[in-house]
Design a protein around this motif. Structure first.
Motif, mmCIF file in Angstrom:
data_model
loop_
_atom_site.group_PDB
_atom_site.id
_atom_site.type_symbol
_atom_site.label_atom_id
_atom_site.label_comp_id
_atom_site.label_asym_id
_atom_site.label_seq_id
_atom_site.Cartn_x
_atom_site.Cartn_y
_atom_site.Cartn_z
ATOM 1 N N GLU A 76 12.599 -12.391 5.907
ATOM 2 C CA GLU A 76 12.273 -13.079 5.124
ATOM 3 C C GLU A 76 11.864 -12.525 3.749
ATOM 4 O O GLU A 76 11.416 -11.196 3.746
ATOM 5 C CB GLU A 76 10.753 -13.698 5.394
ATOM 6 N N PRO A 77 12.320 -13.010 2.642
ATOM 7 C CA PRO A 77 12.354 -12.337 1.337
ATOM 8 C C PRO A 77 10.888 -11.438 0.968
ATOM 9 O O PRO A 77 10.917 -10.466 0.235
ATOM 10 C CB PRO A 77 13.153 -13.006 0.347
ATOM 11 N N THR A 78 9.768 -12.522 0.779
ATOM 12 C CA THR A 78 8.719 -11.809 0.184
ATOM 13 C C THR A 78 8.242 -10.837 0.976
ATOM 14 O O THR A 78 7.832 -9.702 0.567
ATOM 15 C CB THR A 78 7.454 -12.998 0.126
ATOM 16 N N VAL A 79 8.357 -10.677 2.296
ATOM 17 C CA VAL A 79 7.863 -9.654 3.329
ATOM 18 C C VAL A 79 8.826 -8.212 3.040
ATOM 19 O O VAL A 79 8.184 -7.446 2.711
ATOM 20 C CB VAL A 79 7.937 -10.118 4.756
ATOM 21 N N LEU A 80 10.239 -8.600 3.075
ATOM 22 C CA LEU A 80 11.168 -7.418 2.745
ATOM 23 C C LEU A 80 10.913 -6.923 1.334
ATOM 24 O O LEU A 80 10.930 -5.743 1.209
ATOM 25 C CB LEU A 80 12.502 -8.164 2.996
ATOM 26 N N THR A 82 8.404 -7.127 -0.492
ATOM 27 C CA THR A 82 7.025 -5.917 -0.419
ATOM 28 C C THR A 82 7.101 -4.671 -0.053
ATOM 29 O O THR A 82 6.919 -3.713 -0.650
ATOM 30 C CB THR A 82 6.053 -6.744 0.398
ATOM 31 N N ALA A 83 7.959 -4.422 0.947
ATOM 32 C CA ALA A 83 8.343 -3.073 1.454
ATOM 33 C C ALA A 83 9.333 -2.261 0.588
ATOM 34 O O ALA A 83 9.040 -1.090 0.122
ATOM 35 C CB ALA A 83 9.165 -3.288 3.058
ATOM 36 N N LEU B 86 3.962 -0.002 6.496
ATOM 37 C CA LEU B 86 4.893 0.979 5.995
ATOM 38 C C LEU B 86 4.083 2.216 5.564
ATOM 39 O O LEU B 86 4.670 3.305 5.084
ATOM 40 C CB LEU B 86 5.909 0.604 4.781
ATOM 41 N N SER B 113 9.755 -10.840 10.908
ATOM 42 C CA SER B 113 10.293 -10.088 9.831
ATOM 43 C C SER B 113 9.052 -8.875 9.733
ATOM 44 O O SER B 113 9.560 -7.867 9.781
ATOM 45 C CB SER B 113 10.350 -10.849 8.601
#
Lengths: 447, 447
Positions: A76-80, A82-83, B86, B113
């Motif tokens: 999911e883009p918002t989670v990814l 963030t990382a 992270l 995710s």
């Protein structure tokens, strides 16, 4: 060039293993790399080394494609992102999310959170999602009609902007000694009641570092153009020929003026797929090698999908079957923008289907060539009034982003059209967009 | 103690500046710290130093409380906990999200995710959200009735588990040479059609490292107990007296058996609020200092909210007005679990409202005392069959987590009831939960 020369913006579009559907076959990274946050962080760090404006993630809430033959599924883009944001310092992070299959409150909050956490580097790319697969994951038999999706998107964006504005910039007092936390007169219910949404607000987050996350919009249909020119900070578009790109650019700037906006604050960013090598022959060999995995059928299949016809009914050495293609405005099987861009290129250059299929990748204009040729094209479109910037889709990661950053970016810098270092800290800064005042603050001041 | 002695689990509940509403007044951190990811990362790193199982974030999709006097607003938990995961290596991350105001597909994907990105440390704490403020951000005039919220939650969880199971563990082949990406027979549509949701699936993500993110449930109402005993891996509960805690523990284990589950795989974790100092007198002084900011009224106000009566109608030196409190099962103004826990404590110890208000913090049993006293209580409840672990809510951050980790945890370790180092890599490992097989895999094997 002077410091104040107009500069282009560049986004790096991370499409799985790359824009070429066979990129994963080259195995530059393991087959599960697309599930590994380090894969994305590495691409973002390389992009940041090149001072790019942002990385971009497309998205859709359904499993797409043939999983037997192609990697499928996406974090999911918002989670990814963030990382990714926390592994970088400057580069913007643009996440796609659907206005058809989300609620404004949750979406506004998630993107505001990303903007807080990234220190003002977040953007929302709003999409309406054609296709039935997504609809069927949300209680519908099939996708709502194009016009209905865009009506909902318009209201969705209106609500989202109000939620992002619902805390004025200086609402927090934060005086621990006196016990005053916030000025409640500067935190506003939005009391929105519309056709699709009723949202009381306020958002349960103070205003984010950019005021509002940057709003990106990618539709080039009539509905998409109306929406984008009204609300968006940046438009991602597919434009396959320079004249069409110039016409789109002019039209969107004019539409922005009609909404009472400063057209300089609407950035037009066409997509460009790239296959880059030191010589043109090497670039063609690289492209041929990728094509060889699934053969010509692979390219034609993608083209057929974009224009909504079965691949086995297409004659590769004939022109497009124009009589079978209806008006773009009535196309309900996919993106109007993609369809129109393919048709424009085929028409202007009188291409056969085979030729057309080799000029397009993931629906966008494809450039197979040297770093100089890519830089020439970017500069040409930028100076000729067809683009404020570009959304770059390399054929394959990480080599495609490496060659772009290490060999194309320096040429653009030498030519004075791209920054040599970041001069601001937010994505709005990179894009040259002003900080937006809260609409509630303006209302209060007007009283 | 032997290696195999039963070990307790401990979660650290990050409630803004701490469980005490006046924690922000002490200004251990700046007033905007709750918007700063480093604030949370610091607490998580301290917790990880103490080998705690997880950090936990409560949540609700509405602005709550009096923003003039108290910090308000929260970063969205899945985004925030991605950032926290992270910055740590072992500790689990438990994010609260609403089953009333989300869609299963989006939620399942976001938690999957987070599980992928954290390497198997994600958990979803499902809540149904009493209160009208949240409902009014999602198109409703007020919160659905308790029974309706729990009916939706039941179906929501069922769909979510199916989506998490929709890719079998070995669905990905990932053979770049042959071009086989996945075995499509191991990726399942879920074709769910229910009363609240119709979801086709499959999820657009392969199965995550824990198979499924851990499922936490926090309701102690009849609806909550039915739901939690059926689906949850861990129950967060408020229990204010040991006999009530023991009764709840027994009941939940029995209910799990009735669902055909191994009761050892349902972990019961009561909450405990803590005010800890080297001596009891110092702990009381620390508590008094926090109370002084808003006076006794602050404590009573919170109690009044939990039991659903106006604070100015309560006589501080009288018992609870029992005649004005209806059956817990009909309480629609807040959490059944919180109401019952306050009533149980007042009834069993015959407390006045003033006394009761000082024995409770954020709705949970409060312990004001020394590290030894806290360790004694945890060990006692753990050995007496009232808890498999605890959800710890320190009065104030970061000092409250520091004293817990540095002074309570070593005592628990000496007594052989808490780990000295992490022995596994996932949150399931920490909690002693088995890896769950996909329900679709079982179906396939049965054929």
């Amino acid at each position: 060039m002077s410091q104040t020369a107009r500069q282009m913006s560049i986004g790096m579009n991370i499409l799985g293993f790359g824009a070429h559907a066979s990129a994963w076959r080259k195995a530059e990274v393991p087959a599960n790399a697309y599930l590994d946050v380090e894969y994305y962080r590495n691409i973002a760090r390389i992009s940041e080394r090149g001072c790019l404006d942002a990385i971009f993630l497309a998205d859709g809430p359904a499993l797409a494609g043939d999983i037997a033959q192609h990697p499928a599924g996406r974090l999911e883009p918002t989670v990814l992102l963030t990382a990714v944001a926390l592994a970088t310092r400057h580069i913007g992070v643009i996440a796609t999310a659907s206005s058809s299959y989300n609620d404004p409150f949750n979406l506004a909050r998630r993107f505001s959170s990303l903007d807080h956490i990234s220190g003002g580097r977040a953007a929302w790319n709003v999409v309406t999602n054609a296709g039935d697969a997504a609809a069927q994951n949300f209680g519908l038999a099939g996708a709502p009609r194009h016009v209905d999706r865009y009506a909902r998107a318009d209201e969705f964006i209106d609500v989202t902007l109000k939620l992002w504005d619902s805390w004025e910039d200086d609402a927090i007092i934060g005086n621990a000694a006196s016990g005053q936390f916030a000025d409640p007169h500067k935190v506003h219910s939005i009391d929105f009641v519309g056709e699709h949404f009723s949202v009381k607000g306020p958002l349960n987050l103070p205003r984010s570092p950019q005021g509002r996350p940057v709003l990106v919009q990618a539709g080039s249909s009539e509905g998409g153009k109306a929406l984008g020119s009204r609300y968006a900070d940046a438009i991602f578009t597919t434009q396959t020929t320079l004249p069409d790109g110039q016409a789109f650019y002019q039209e969107m700037k004019q539409r922005a003026r009609q909404w009472g906006r400063n057209p300089d604050h609407l950035k037009i960013m066409p997509g460009l797929s790239t296959v880059i090598a030191s010589t043109e022959a090497e670039a063609r060999a690289r492209f041929d090698e990728l094509n060889a995995y699934s053969g010509e059928a692979g390219l034609v299949q993608q083209l057929a999908f974009r224009i909504g016809l079965p691949p086995d009914e297409l004659d590769l050495d004939a022109p497009l079957p124009w009589e079978r293609i209806g008006p773009v405005s009535e196309f309900e099987r996919g993106s109007h923008g993609f369809l129109e861009a393919q048709l424009n290129l085929a028409r202007r250059e009188n291409l056969t289907i085979r030729e057309l299929s080799r000029r397009i990748l993931v629906g966008h204009r494809l450039l197979v060539g040297t770093p100089e040729q890519v830089a020439d094209t970017l500069e040409h479109w930028f100076r000729a009034g067809a683009a404020d910037g570009f959304n770059i889709m390399p054929d394959m990661f990480p080599s495609g982003v490496e060659v772009f950053v290490d060999q194309v970016v320096p040429l653009l810098q030498q030519r004075g059209v791209f920054r040599r270092e970041y001069t601001g800290s937010t994505l709005r800064d990179h894009l040259g967009l002003p900080y937006p005042a809260s609409q509630y603050q303006r209302a209060a001041e007007a009283v």
